[in-house]
Design an enzyme around this catalytic site. Structure first.
Site, short mmCIF file in Angstrom:
data_model
loop_
_atom_site.label_atom_id
_atom_site.label_comp_id
_atom_site.label_asym_id
_atom_site.label_seq_id
_atom_site.Cartn_x
_atom_site.Cartn_y
_atom_site.Cartn_z
CB CYS A 136 6.80 13.13 -9.43
SG CYS A 136 6.85 14.40 -10.44
CG HIS A 167 -2.11 -0.87 1.16
ND1 HIS A 167 -2.77 -1.24 2.06
CD2 HIS A 167 -2.57 -1.77 -0.07
CE1 HIS A 167 -3.86 -2.13 1.68
NE2 HIS A 167 -3.45 -2.29 0.54
CB THR A 179 -4.79 -7.55 8.35
OG1 THR A 179 -5.39 -6.75 7.35
CG2 THR A 179 -4.77 -9.23 8.22
N1 APR Z 1 -2.79 -7.06 18.35
C1 APR Z 1 -3.37 -7.81 17.52
N2 APR Z 1 -4.19 -7.39 16.58
C2 APR Z 1 -4.65 -6.14 16.89
C3 APR Z 1 -4.15 -5.16 17.73
C4 APR Z 1 -3.24 -5.59 18.56
N3 APR Z 1 -2.58 -5.08 19.58
N4 APR Z 1 -4.68 -4.06 17.60
C5 APR Z 1 -5.65 -4.27 16.87
N5 APR Z 1 -5.78 -5.29 16.22
C6 APR Z 1 -6.33 -6.10 15.06
C7 APR Z 1 -7.82 -5.58 14.97
O1 APR Z 1 -8.62 -6.57 15.66
C8 APR Z 1 -8.19 -5.71 13.74
O2 APR Z 1 -8.66 -6.84 12.99
O3 APR Z 1 -5.73 -5.43 13.89
C9 APR Z 1 -6.87 -5.20 12.75
C10 APR Z 1 -6.77 -3.79 12.39
O4 APR Z 1 -7.85 -3.67 11.42
P1 APR Z 1 -7.81 -2.23 10.40
O5 APR Z 1 -7.76 -1.02 11.24
O6 APR Z 1 -8.86 -2.36 9.25
O7 APR Z 1 -6.36 -2.37 9.71
P2 APR Z 1 -6.02 -3.14 8.31
O8 APR Z 1 -6.43 -4.40 8.39
O9 APR Z 1 -4.59 -3.10 8.47
O10 APR Z 1 -6.68 -2.24 7.31
C11 APR Z 1 -6.21 -2.65 5.93
O11 APR Z 1 -7.37 -0.68 4.88
O12 APR Z 1 -7.87 1.53 5.11
C12 APR Z 1 -6.97 0.55 4.38
O13 APR Z 1 -5.14 0.94 3.21
C13 APR Z 1 -5.65 0.86 4.59
O14 APR Z 1 -3.81 -0.79 4.81
C14 APR Z 1 -5.29 -0.41 5.35
C15 APR Z 1 -6.05 -1.39 5.13
#
Ligand code: APR
Length: 239
Positions: A122, A114, A182
């Site tokens: 640019c 990402h 994630t």
């Molecule tokens: N330990 C383990 N897991 C955790 C912790 C922790 N301390 N804190 C949060 N989580 C988990 C949550 O339960 C959730 O499943 O991390 C995940 C975070 O989810 P998102 O906030 O949706 O992040 P992500 O999955 O990386 O988002 C994917 O969405 O907006 C776009 O480009 C952006 O890369 C991002 C993509």
């Protein structure tokens, strides 16, 4: 080679999301205090949003970039580095995160699908330049000198992530697929587990909670990344 849940493991793919950086103090997107709870992603993280209000978008990414020096990699980042360094087979790290915590923990190979906060893309010369400070519509491209052509080098909703060919090859070839922190809500990353399964890999999800794709994993280890990633790496290196 290692043994994991009864099978030989030689090639590992690790996918990380915002949850691996949460304990470093970097906000996630969809947790209660997440970035998308405070900002509408459609007003910030799309090409249309940037066309509509570039200064709002520059400010959002400048603020996130400015906070990076104030946070440190956590034990989960360091555990991933240990796996990359000590595992006898192959480890491929792909991250959805745009922070630099994997690198600062010591990871030599990090596939930022990402993009990265600390870069500027640019739109005139298409080159990406490392940028640790603020920039906006008045900043000249360090590569070609064009002014007003820089945008965050972050993949927005509706855009194609980076390195998809290499990621696909790695998923098709791995024995073990590990997803860390994630939510499994954003594709194509959320589909990686399905691809790994199709290719016969064992799949493990490390997350504090159940994600949108938890049902596709052979094994789920619930807990804070600093605990469950460290434990899994120790298990793999001891096997
Ligand atoms: N330990 C383990 N897991 C955790 C912790 C922790 N301390 N804190 C949060 N989580 C988990 C949550 O339960 C959730 O499943 O991390 C995940 C975070 O989810 P998102 O906030 O949706 O992040 P992500 O999955 O990386 O988002 C994917 O969405 O907006 C776009 O480009 C952006 O890369 C991002 C993509």
């Amino acid at each position: 080679m290692a043994h994991f849940e009864g099978r030989f493991i030689d090639r590992i793919v690790v996918l990380t999301g915002a949850g691996i950086s949460a304990e470093s103090g970097v906000p996630t997107f969809r947790d209660a205090d997440g970035l998308w709870e405070q900002h509408d992603p459609m007003q910030i993280a799309t090409p249309e949003a940037f066309m509509r209000d570039p200064d709002l978008v520059y400010r959002f990414y400048n603020a996130r970039r400015a906070r990076l020096p104030g946070v440190e990699p956590n034990a989960a980042h360091h555990a991933v580095v240990r796996l990359q360094r000590e595992f006898a087979g192959d480890v491929f790290l792909v991250t959805q995160n745009v922070d630099d915590l994997h690198e600062r923990a010591g990871s030599q190979q990090v596939c930022h699908m990402h993009g990265r906060l600390q870069a500027a893309l640019c739109t005139a010369c298409a080159r990406s330049t490392p940028m640790s400070g603020d920039y906006d519509g008045t900043t000249a491209c360090p590569a070609c000198g064009t002014s007003g052509s820089l945008r965050p080098d972050v993949v927005w909703f509706g855009e194609i992530p980076y390195y998809m060919d290499e990621i696909e090859t790695r998923l098709a070839d791995c024995d073990l697929f590990i997803a860390i922190g994630t939510s499994g809500l954003v594709y194509p990353a959320a589909g990686f587990v399905r691809r790994a399964l199709q290719c016969g890999a064992t799949t493990v999800e490390l997350n504090r909670e159940t994600s949108d794709v938890s049902g596709l994993f052979h094994h789920q280890r619930k807990g804070l990344a600093t605990a469950v990633v460290t434990a899994l790496v120790e298990e793999l290196l001891a096997a």
